[in-house]
Design an enzyme around this catalytic site. Structure first.
Site, PDB file in Angstrom:
ATOM      1  N   ARG A  57      11.231  10.367  -4.790  1.00 26.24           N
ATOM      2  CA  ARG A  57       9.947  10.366  -4.091  1.00 26.24           C
ATOM      3  C   ARG A  57       8.815  10.344  -5.114  1.00 26.24           C
ATOM      4  O   ARG A  57       7.815   9.686  -4.950  1.00 26.24           O
ATOM      5  CB  ARG A  57       9.797  11.574  -3.155  1.00 26.24           C
ATOM      6  N   ASP A 112      -9.853  -4.248   1.354  1.00 26.54           N
ATOM      7  CA  ASP A 112      -8.535  -4.689   1.817  1.00 26.54           C
ATOM      8  C   ASP A 112      -8.423  -6.166   1.455  1.00 26.54           C
ATOM      9  O   ASP A 112      -9.104  -7.011   2.038  1.00 26.54           O
ATOM     10  CB  ASP A 112      -8.419  -4.460   3.334  1.00 26.54           C
ATOM     11  N   TYR A 159      -8.835  -4.978  10.415  1.00 25.50           N
ATOM     12  CA  TYR A 159      -7.487  -5.106  10.987  1.00 25.50           C
ATOM     13  C   TYR A 159      -7.281  -4.043  12.083  1.00 25.50           C
ATOM     14  O   TYR A 159      -7.640  -2.877  11.890  1.00 25.50           O
ATOM     15  CB  TYR A 159      -6.459  -4.930   9.859  1.00 25.50           C
TER      16      TYR A 159
HETATM   17  C1  LIG Z   1      -0.991  -6.021   8.382  1.00 26.36           C
HETATM   18  C2  LIG Z   1      -2.266  -5.542   7.816  1.00 26.36           C
HETATM   19  C3  LIG Z   1      -2.465  -4.168   7.530  1.00 26.36           C
HETATM   20  C4  LIG Z   1      -1.429  -3.122   7.850  1.00 26.36           C
HETATM   21  O1  LIG Z   1      -0.297  -3.251   7.062  1.00 26.36           O
HETATM   22  P1  LIG Z   1       1.207  -2.833   7.524  1.00 26.36           P
HETATM   23  O2  LIG Z   1       2.006  -3.279   6.361  1.00 26.36           O
HETATM   24  O3  LIG Z   1       1.492  -3.550   8.798  1.00 26.36           O
HETATM   25  O4  LIG Z   1       1.187  -1.359   7.706  1.00 26.36           O
HETATM   26  C5  LIG Z   1      -3.667  -3.803   6.953  1.00 26.36           C
HETATM   27  N1  LIG Z   1      -4.628  -4.702   6.693  1.00 26.36           N
HETATM   28  C6  LIG Z   1      -4.487  -6.014   6.962  1.00 26.36           C
HETATM   29  C7  LIG Z   1      -5.584  -6.959   6.659  1.00 26.36           C
HETATM   30  C8  LIG Z   1      -3.308  -6.476   7.543  1.00 26.36           C
HETATM   31  O5  LIG Z   1      -3.169  -7.778   7.828  1.00 26.36           O
END
Ligand SMILES: *Cc1c(COP(=O)(O)O)cnc(C)c1O
Length: 383
Positions: free
Chosen positions: A50, A174, A102
């Site tokens: 972990r 992001d 998202y």
């Molecule tokens: C899919 C996505 C997420 C979330 O990610 P997971 O791997 O599904 O938990 C966050 N931000 C964006 C832009 C995404 O497309």
């Protein structure tokens, strides 16, 4: 626009050292929970998986390199990575979030973290006056996603960094949609980059993962502590798969973009299409911002189809190369109906504001032949 030529080398070699005992060129899958110690507290840098695992460590080095960061951390999902970032904050602080973030990110903030006393304000970050109105002394973080999903709006990262700095807040970007091939938020003064590695970095629709990258030692240590203390880590096998995927990221992204351009141009001239959303098109309202901060426009294309809801459904069912499915960023092309699928959990009023209606479709353009993709779309329009 093109990918940095160095990026091709970084993706292939980043984090990969031949395994010292055998010379194996790929870091093996160290499928182990614990590591033998020579004396109490004396070990070779690994004591429990972990905390750290050699397969994950190799991946984390590669993740840092492709995002031009000094530190990378791998998580069991994109949302687990986001959760770890929010957990560095204290109750009572405010976070400004772009309004078409998202769907799962919005749900995490609204339904889970709001109850721990964090004040999330969702604002249209393409409008500086909306940000100014919400910035306050207790604003600790700005959360940006660009291009946004599904209407592919572009947010000016440098401007958001300036706004964050003016109140001493952190800027998180992001970077899932552009991938590190096409956008480097850390070069544009962002503090933290987050990815759903499930998407382009994974690239083969066969894993769920997340990543956090930063150049700040202090932020790295804070997020690393949460990764260790809360434990949302990927398994050695998934770490291996993701590391393997990174090696082809540059070549995949090049083909994704080439195909997306061809599809966006085809859709733009089709009589059954009302409007196309692709930041690479000059007709896109934020094209100039996209050109300034991106090296390419990635593989996502959205469009409004002319016709009734039934016709929209028929269109999605008539496609043979594109599959109707959620998610994105894999080598295979997908089509998604945001209103009924990925964005069904977004409050209806907000969906309206964001332009997510019954006739909006989102394509994740894969790496197949663009001729085959366009032929598939042409046939479905005919149906
Ligand atoms: C899919 C996505 C997420 C979330 O990610 P997971 O791997 O599904 O938990 C966050 N931000 C964006 C832009 C995404 O497309």
């Amino acid at each position: 626009m093109t990918i940095d030529s160095k990026f091709y080398t970084t993706t292939v070699h980043g984090g990969t050292e031949p395994e010292p005992r055998t010379g194996a060129i790929m870091t093996p899958i160290f499928q182990t929970s614990t590591f033998v110690q020579s004396a109490p507290g004396e070990h070779k840098g690994f004591d429990y998986s972990r905390a750290d695992n050699p397969t994950r460590t190799a991946l984390e080095v590669a993740l840092a390199k492709i995002e031009k960061a000094d530190y990378g951390l791998a998580f069991s999902s994109g949302l687990a990575a986001e959760q770890a970032i929010i957990q560095i904050l204290e109750p009572g602080c405010r976070v400004l979030v772009c309004d078409d973030v998202y769907g799962g990110t919005g749900r995490l903030f609204r339904k889970l973290f709001a109850k721990y006393g964090i004040d999330f304000q969702f604002v249209d970050m393409t409008k500086p006056e909306e940000i100014k109105a919400q910035l306050s002394d207790n604003t600790s973080m700005l959360w940006v996603e660009t291009p946004t999903n599904p209407t592919l709006k572009i947010i000016d990262i440098e401007k958001m960094a300036e706004a964050a700095r003016s109140v001493g807040a952190l800027l998180v970007v992001d970077n899932t949609f552009p991938s590190p091939a096409f956008q480097s938020p850390l070069d544009l003064a962002a503090d933290i980059v987050v990815h759903s590695t499930t998407k382009y970095i994974g690239g083969h629709s066969d894993l769920i993962g997340g990543a956090v990258m930063t150049r700040s030692k202090e932020l790295f240590e804070q997020v690393k502590f949460i990764q260790f203390a809360a434990g949302a880590v990927p398994s050695p096998f998934e770490s291996f798969l993701l590391h393997r995927s990174i090696k082809t990221l540059a070549v995949r992204m090049q083909q994704h973009e080439r195909n997306a351009f061809a599809v966006a141009e085809f859709l733009s001239s089709h009589p059954k299409v009302e409007r196309v959303f692709y930041p690479g098109l000059e007709s896109h309202p934020d094209h100039h911002v996209a050109k300034k901060q991106m090296r390419g426009f990635s593989g996502m294309v959205s469009f409004n189809l002319k016709g009734s809801y039934d016709e929209v459904v028929k269109f999605t069912q008539s496609l043979k190369v594109f599959s109707l499915a959620e998610s994105l960023g894999g080598v295979e092309s997908l089509i998604n109906h945001p209103e009924r699928m990925t964005h069904a959990s977004v409050p209806e009023a907000l969906r309206k504001k964001l332009g997510i209606g019954y006739n909006l479709l989102r394509l994740s353009v894969g790496v197949e032949s663009s001729d085959d993709l366009i032929a598939d779309l042409t046939e479905a329009f005919g149906a």
